[in-house]
Design a protein around this motif. Sequence first.
Motif, PDB file in Angstrom:
ATOM      1  N   VAL A  55      16.825 -10.867  -7.987  1.00 41.84           N
ATOM      2  CA  VAL A  55      15.852 -10.438  -6.975  1.00 41.84           C
ATOM      3  C   VAL A  55      16.168 -11.079  -5.633  1.00 41.84           C
ATOM      4  CG1 VAL A  55      13.411 -10.404  -6.349  1.00 41.84           C
ATOM      5  CG2 VAL A  55      14.082 -10.097  -8.730  1.00 41.84           C
ATOM      6  N   ALA A  56      16.491 -12.383  -5.656  1.00 40.16           N
ATOM      7  CA  ALA A  56      16.841 -13.075  -4.410  1.00 40.16           C
ATOM      8  C   ALA A  56      18.086 -12.466  -3.779  1.00 40.16           C
ATOM      9  CB  ALA A  56      17.055 -14.563  -4.689  1.00 40.16           C
ATOM     10  N   GLY A  57      19.090 -12.145  -4.591  1.00 37.44           N
ATOM     11  CA  GLY A  57      20.315 -11.546  -4.061  1.00 37.44           C
ATOM     12  C   GLY A  57      20.069 -10.190  -3.430  1.00 37.44           C
ATOM     13  N   VAL A  58      19.253  -9.363  -4.086  1.00 38.67           N
ATOM     14  CA  VAL A  58      18.933  -8.050  -3.524  1.00 38.67           C
ATOM     15  C   VAL A  58      18.156  -8.205  -2.219  1.00 38.67           C
ATOM     16  CG1 VAL A  58      17.631  -5.918  -3.892  1.00 38.67           C
ATOM     17  CG2 VAL A  58      18.999  -6.879  -5.749  1.00 38.67           C
ATOM     18  N   GLY A  59      17.207  -9.149  -2.184  1.00 40.47           N
ATOM     19  CA  GLY A  59      16.447  -9.380  -0.959  1.00 40.47           C
ATOM     20  C   GLY A  59      17.332  -9.814   0.198  1.00 40.47           C
ATOM     21  N   LEU A  60      18.274 -10.709  -0.074  1.00 39.94           N
ATOM     22  CA  LEU A  60      19.207 -11.144   0.971  1.00 39.94           C
ATOM     23  C   LEU A  60      20.053  -9.985   1.474  1.00 39.94           C
ATOM     24  CD1 LEU A  60      20.419 -14.534  -0.547  1.00 39.94           C
ATOM     25  CD2 LEU A  60      19.085 -14.253   1.537  1.00 39.94           C
ATOM     26  N   LEU A  61      20.583  -9.182   0.558  1.00 34.83           N
ATOM     27  CA  LEU A  61      21.446  -8.063   0.945  1.00 34.83           C
ATOM     28  C   LEU A  61      20.675  -7.029   1.754  1.00 34.83           C
ATOM     29  CD1 LEU A  61      24.163  -6.612   0.775  1.00 34.83           C
ATOM     30  CD2 LEU A  61      23.414  -5.617  -1.400  1.00 34.83           C
ATOM     31  N   VAL A  62      19.496  -6.674   1.272  1.00 36.51           N
ATOM     32  CA  VAL A  62      18.681  -5.683   1.990  1.00 36.51           C
ATOM     33  C   VAL A  62      18.300  -6.192   3.380  1.00 36.51           C
ATOM     34  CG1 VAL A  62      16.417  -4.564   2.020  1.00 36.51           C
ATOM     35  CG2 VAL A  62      17.791  -4.550  -0.067  1.00 36.51           C
ATOM     36  N   GLY A  63      17.853  -7.452   3.456  1.00 38.43           N
ATOM     37  CA  GLY A  63      17.465  -8.006   4.743  1.00 38.43           C
ATOM     38  C   GLY A  63      18.632  -8.076   5.718  1.00 38.43           C
ATOM     39  N   PHE A  64      19.816  -8.418   5.229  1.00 41.48           N
ATOM     40  CA  PHE A  64      20.990  -8.502   6.101  1.00 41.48           C
ATOM     41  C   PHE A  64      21.359  -7.122   6.649  1.00 41.48           C
ATOM     42  CE2 PHE A  64      25.633  -8.433   6.680  1.00 41.48           C
ATOM     43  CZ  PHE A  64      25.777  -9.463   7.597  1.00 41.48           C
ATOM     44  N   LEU A  65      21.374  -6.113   5.784  1.00 41.04           N
ATOM     45  CA  LEU A  65      21.738  -4.765   6.226  1.00 41.04           C
ATOM     46  C   LEU A  65      20.701  -4.192   7.188  1.00 41.04           C
ATOM     47  CD1 LEU A  65      23.070  -3.235   2.877  1.00 41.04           C
ATOM     48  CD2 LEU A  65      24.398  -4.118   4.805  1.00 41.04           C
ATOM     49  N   VAL A  66      19.418  -4.379   6.868  1.00 41.70           N
ATOM     50  CA  VAL A  66      18.371  -3.894   7.768  1.00 41.70           C
ATOM     51  C   VAL A  66      18.417  -4.646   9.098  1.00 41.70           C
ATOM     52  CG1 VAL A  66      15.868  -3.717   8.109  1.00 41.70           C
ATOM     53  CG2 VAL A  66      16.876  -3.106   5.907  1.00 41.70           C
ATOM     54  N   GLY A  67      18.713  -5.950   9.055  1.00 44.81           N
ATOM     55  CA  GLY A  67      18.840  -6.721  10.288  1.00 44.81           C
ATOM     56  C   GLY A  67      19.958  -6.209  11.178  1.00 44.81           C
ATOM     57  N   LEU A  68      21.075  -5.802  10.583  1.00 44.53           N
ATOM     58  CA  LEU A  68      22.178  -5.228  11.368  1.00 44.53           C
ATOM     59  C   LEU A  68      21.748  -3.931  12.047  1.00 44.53           C
ATOM     60  CD1 LEU A  68      25.258  -5.761   9.006  1.00 44.53           C
ATOM     61  CD2 LEU A  68      24.685  -7.035  11.082  1.00 44.53           C
TER      62      LEU A  68
END
Length: 251
Positions: free
Chosen positions: A230-243
Amino acid sequence: MSGGPDLFVVCKSCGAEVSPYITECPYCGNRLRKRAPEIQREGGEARVAPPRRAKLPKLRPDEIPGIAPDITRRPYATIVLVGFGALAVPLISAIPVRDLVPTVLGTDPWKLLLAPLVTANGWYALVALFAAALFGTLVERRNGHAVVVLLYLLGGVGGIAAALAITPDQALIIGPNGFALALLCAWAVPPLLAHRRGDGDEDDDIIGAFVYGLVLIALSFVVPEASPVVAGVGLLVGFLVGLLLDRVPNR
């Protein structure tokens, strides 16, 4: 006493005092004007033409001239999601947790929507919901309600769905860890990229966000009901949305 030429102008990007005879700021590279001002002379003294007055942008809805809009009215999505998560902590003391959240992927989709906001661990809920409230408010004020809801669905709900599919043997996977990390990364990526370009805001506490992110990641390994997936998915989603948010103008 007659007015002489301006000794300097202030760069709107970095705030440095620079010469009025240049077109670009030597400190940050910001474009000051299209071409250098024409130097006029009166009585042997150089005189620079006064700069044009900047035009103010159009007023936003409910904005009064000279008074900024009330930004405290904006984070409705964050208030609803975090508020429900806070109410769920005492609620699960009366209702079995497994009646509210899924244990197998594909059953009771409505339970999957609630899973990121339900947790039986009070300390876990306090740390993760505080992060969600803090960074959710910052993201919502900057980018709007829809972004917070999107991060909840992709980082929170999507993270738990991925964890149920990858680690089906784990007894219980719930909590706002993925949602909080998605919000944190989505907020931190644009200012981080701005600092790399040299036009970042000194008030952005990127180091503090990084430390809080490490705490949230550590919780996913320590708390039994949390999941590193869950933490890994949250990091990935947040990074992509931040870009993506870095490429769109703020609200």
